[in-house]
Design an enzyme around this catalytic site. Structure first.
Site, short mmCIF file in Angstrom:
data_model
loop_
_atom_site.label_atom_id
_atom_site.label_comp_id
_atom_site.label_asym_id
_atom_site.label_seq_id
_atom_site.Cartn_x
_atom_site.Cartn_y
_atom_site.Cartn_z
N CYS A 80 -2.09 -2.64 6.74
CA CYS A 80 -2.09 -1.32 7.36
C CYS A 80 -3.37 -1.11 8.16
O CYS A 80 -3.40 -0.30 9.08
CB CYS A 80 -1.93 -0.22 6.31
SG CYS A 80 -3.20 -0.15 5.06
N CYS B 164 0.85 -1.19 0.00
CA CYS B 164 0.00 0.00 0.00
C CYS B 164 0.89 1.24 0.00
O CYS B 164 1.87 1.33 0.73
CB CYS B 164 -0.94 -0.05 1.20
SG CYS B 164 -0.72 1.21 2.43
N GLU B 165 0.56 2.18 -0.86
CA GLU B 165 1.43 3.34 -1.02
C GLU B 165 1.29 4.33 0.15
O GLU B 165 2.09 5.24 0.28
CB GLU B 165 1.16 4.04 -2.35
CG GLU B 165 -0.18 4.71 -2.46
CD GLU B 165 -0.40 5.31 -3.85
OE1 GLU B 165 0.32 4.93 -4.79
OE2 GLU B 165 -1.28 6.18 -3.99
N HIS B 166 0.27 4.16 0.95
CA HIS B 166 0.09 5.09 2.07
C HIS B 166 0.93 4.71 3.29
O HIS B 166 1.33 5.57 4.06
CB HIS B 166 -1.38 5.15 2.48
CG HIS B 166 -2.26 5.62 1.37
ND1 HIS B 166 -3.48 5.05 1.09
CD2 HIS B 166 -2.07 6.58 0.44
CE1 HIS B 166 -4.01 5.65 0.04
NE2 HIS B 166 -3.18 6.58 -0.37
N HIS B 167 1.17 3.41 3.47
CA HIS B 167 1.89 2.96 4.67
C HIS B 167 3.09 2.07 4.35
O HIS B 167 3.79 1.65 5.26
CB HIS B 167 0.93 2.18 5.58
CG HIS B 167 -0.27 2.95 6.01
ND1 HIS B 167 -1.46 2.93 5.32
CD2 HIS B 167 -0.45 3.81 7.05
CE1 HIS B 167 -2.34 3.73 5.92
NE2 HIS B 167 -1.75 4.27 6.97
N HIS C 99 -5.62 -5.86 4.05
CA HIS C 99 -4.64 -4.77 4.13
C HIS C 99 -4.01 -4.76 5.52
O HIS C 99 -4.70 -4.50 6.51
CB HIS C 99 -5.33 -3.43 3.87
CG HIS C 99 -5.75 -3.25 2.44
ND1 HIS C 99 -5.17 -2.31 1.62
CD2 HIS C 99 -6.66 -3.91 1.70
CE1 HIS C 99 -5.72 -2.40 0.41
NE2 HIS C 99 -6.64 -3.35 0.44
N GLN D 44 -5.46 -0.35 -3.96
CA GLN D 44 -6.12 -1.50 -4.57
C GLN D 44 -7.00 -1.11 -5.77
O GLN D 44 -7.06 -1.83 -6.76
CB GLN D 44 -6.95 -2.22 -3.50
CG GLN D 44 -7.55 -3.54 -3.98
CD GLN D 44 -8.31 -4.24 -2.89
OE1 GLN D 44 -8.03 -4.08 -1.70
NE2 GLN D 44 -9.31 -5.02 -3.28
ZN LIG Z 1 -2.29 1.59 3.86
#
Ligand SMILES: [Zn+2]
Length: 183
Positions: A142, A71-74, A140, A112
């Site tokens: 995260c 995941c690009e956020h975490h 996920h 996703q």
């Molecule tokens: Zn994430």
């Protein structure tokens, strides 16, 4: 990258010189390069030797393709199953290339929804089928590891193009064939 990882370990309060961590920067670099190797992959090179002209216009389905992405956020993993279907117009893709295509896009920093769309749009662009459908079900880390939004830690996304968007019967047939575990 190894210096960055070493600095990260220090920032986390760790001692990067202790035995268990001394080779960690090297291992993390190797792992991250592999997990993001999709940036370097040449889709045309992967697919072009495996596009065939056929006289076949029934739905082609490849289901339960395992995938692992970040995941690009975490920068934490999300992973699960991907189901792909398309209805050929004149061309098909070698079946073994579909999981390969999923890997190419999964091995990048992703969300996703975009991952799902990229797989569908690539198949549309490469063989101009009558329709393409991609459904992805993923856990996920995260969300599940951080204990937030547990009820949504299992996410389902879909991209429906062409006949799968326009014709209820086609879409329903596909969804029945893949039988989502969680609906
Ligand atoms: Zn994430």
């Amino acid at each position: 990258m190894q210096d960055l990882v070493r600095n990260l370990l220090v920032a986390l309060g760790e001692d990067p010189t202790r035995e268990g961590l001394v080779n960690t920067p090297k291992r993390v670099e190797k792992a991250l390069k592999f997990l993001t190797s999709g940036y370097d992959a040449d889709i045309d090179q992967v697919l072009n030797k495996a596009l065939f002209t056929v006289d076949y216009s029934e739905m082609v389905i490849v289901k339960d393709i395992d995938f692992y992405s970040l995941c690009e956020h975490h920068l934490l993993p999300f992973f699960g199953k991907c189901h792909v279907a398309y209805i050929p117009r004149t061309k098909v893709i070698g079946l073994s290339k579909i999981p390969r295509l999923v890997d190419i896009f999964a091995r990048r920093l992703q969300v996703q929804e975009r991952l799902t769309n990229q797989i569908a749009e690539t198949i549309r662009d490469k063989i101009d089928p009558l329709g393409v459908a991609v459904v992805m079900e993923a856990t996920h880390l995260c969300m599940s590891m951080r204990g937030v939004e547990k009820q949504r830690s299992f996410a389902v996304t879909s991209a429906m193009l062409g006949a799968f968007r326009e014709r209820d019967r086609t879409r329903t047939e596909f969804l029945e064939l893949i039988r989502l575990r969680h609906n």
